[in-house]
Design a protein around this motif. Sequence first.
Motif, PDB file in Angstrom:
ATOM      1  N   ARG A  25       0.723  -1.261  -0.168  1.00  0.00           N
ATOM      2  CA  ARG A  25      -0.031   0.205   0.048  1.00  0.00           C
ATOM      3  C   ARG A  25       0.982   1.190  -0.064  1.00  0.00           C
ATOM      4  NH1 ARG A  25      -4.487  -0.555   4.511  1.00  0.00           N
ATOM      5  NH2 ARG A  25      -3.962  -2.884   4.609  1.00  0.00           N
ATOM      6  N   GLN A  26       1.861   1.471   0.741  1.00  0.00           N
ATOM      7  CA  GLN A  26       2.832   2.515   0.731  1.00  0.00           C
ATOM      8  C   GLN A  26       3.565   2.640  -0.761  1.00  0.00           C
ATOM      9  OE1 GLN A  26       5.563   1.380   3.617  1.00  0.00           O
ATOM     10  NE2 GLN A  26       4.682   2.327   5.450  1.00  0.00           N
ATOM     11  N   VAL A  62       2.194   1.772  -3.483  1.00  0.00           N
ATOM     12  CA  VAL A  62       1.138   2.236  -4.373  1.00  0.00           C
ATOM     13  C   VAL A  62       0.823   3.602  -4.134  1.00  0.00           C
ATOM     14  CG1 VAL A  62      -1.233   1.905  -5.053  1.00  0.00           C
ATOM     15  CG2 VAL A  62       0.144  -0.276  -4.683  1.00  0.00           C
ATOM     16  N   TYR A  63       0.735   4.123  -2.893  1.00  0.00           N
ATOM     17  CA  TYR A  63       0.717   5.243  -2.569  1.00  0.00           C
ATOM     18  C   TYR A  63       1.541   6.336  -3.384  1.00  0.00           C
ATOM     19  CZ  TYR A  63       0.560   9.934  -0.066  1.00  0.00           C
ATOM     20  OH  TYR A  63       0.694  11.021   0.487  1.00  0.00           O
ATOM     21  N   TRP A  64       3.132   6.206  -3.134  1.00  0.00           N
ATOM     22  CA  TRP A  64       4.225   6.927  -3.617  1.00  0.00           C
ATOM     23  C   TRP A  64       4.162   6.699  -5.179  1.00  0.00           C
ATOM     24  CZ3 TRP A  64       5.493  10.485  -0.665  1.00  0.00           C
ATOM     25  CH2 TRP A  64       5.505  10.269   0.819  1.00  0.00           C
ATOM     26  N   ARG A  65       3.838   5.559  -5.616  1.00  0.00           N
ATOM     27  CA  ARG A  65       3.517   5.553  -6.941  1.00  0.00           C
ATOM     28  C   ARG A  65       2.681   6.388  -7.876  1.00  0.00           C
ATOM     29  NH1 ARG A  65       1.212  -0.154  -8.848  1.00  0.00           N
ATOM     30  NH2 ARG A  65      -0.651   1.203  -8.506  1.00  0.00           N
ATOM     31  N   GLU A  66       1.483   6.456  -7.153  1.00  0.00           N
ATOM     32  CA  GLU A  66       0.286   7.118  -7.842  1.00  0.00           C
ATOM     33  C   GLU A  66       0.544   8.566  -7.372  1.00  0.00           C
ATOM     34  OE1 GLU A  66      -1.806   6.009  -9.775  1.00  0.00           O
ATOM     35  OE2 GLU A  66      -1.000   3.959  -9.414  1.00  0.00           O
ATOM     36  N   ARG A  67       1.029   9.004  -6.413  1.00  0.00           N
ATOM     37  CA  ARG A  67       1.564  10.575  -6.144  1.00  0.00           C
ATOM     38  C   ARG A  67       2.512  10.914  -7.143  1.00  0.00           C
ATOM     39  NH1 ARG A  67       2.490  13.417  -0.109  1.00  0.00           N
ATOM     40  NH2 ARG A  67       2.925  15.282  -1.159  1.00  0.00           N
ATOM     41  N   ALA A  96       8.823   5.099  -4.027  1.00  0.00           N
ATOM     42  CA  ALA A  96       7.942   3.717  -4.145  1.00  0.00           C
ATOM     43  C   ALA A  96       8.784   2.554  -4.473  1.00  0.00           C
ATOM     44  CB  ALA A  96       6.886   4.007  -5.412  1.00  0.00           C
ATOM     45  N   HIS A 129       6.083  -3.296  -7.899  1.00  0.00           N
ATOM     46  CA  HIS A 129       4.749  -2.396  -8.037  1.00  0.00           C
ATOM     47  C   HIS A 129       5.096  -1.056  -8.957  1.00  0.00           C
ATOM     48  CE1 HIS A 129       3.185  -4.777  -4.572  1.00  0.00           C
ATOM     49  NE2 HIS A 129       2.269  -4.215  -5.083  1.00  0.00           N
TER      50      HIS A 129
END
Length: 78
Positions: A4-5, A7-12, A33, A40
């Motif tokens: 989840r971390q 994915v968060y940084w990737r999407e940000r 990420a 990921h």
Amino acid sequence: MRARQAVYWRERGRALARLPKKNDDAVMMLRRAECISPEHVHRHPFTRSTVAELVVKAKRDAVGRELRGLAYRAGMHV
């Protein structure tokens, strides 16, 4: 939790890449990420597309070097 971390940084990072003058921040988020969970970042098709777009605009500075390294580790031709 780590997934989840990542994915968060990737999407940000992907979101920041769409904003003007935020490419350096986007690369740092994508790099963060990648440090958390490389698969990921390397295998996600939208992230690969974003990295390819950023590589085209990259400068020959430290951030550009980080970005080219990320692209290389993802198996992309730089």
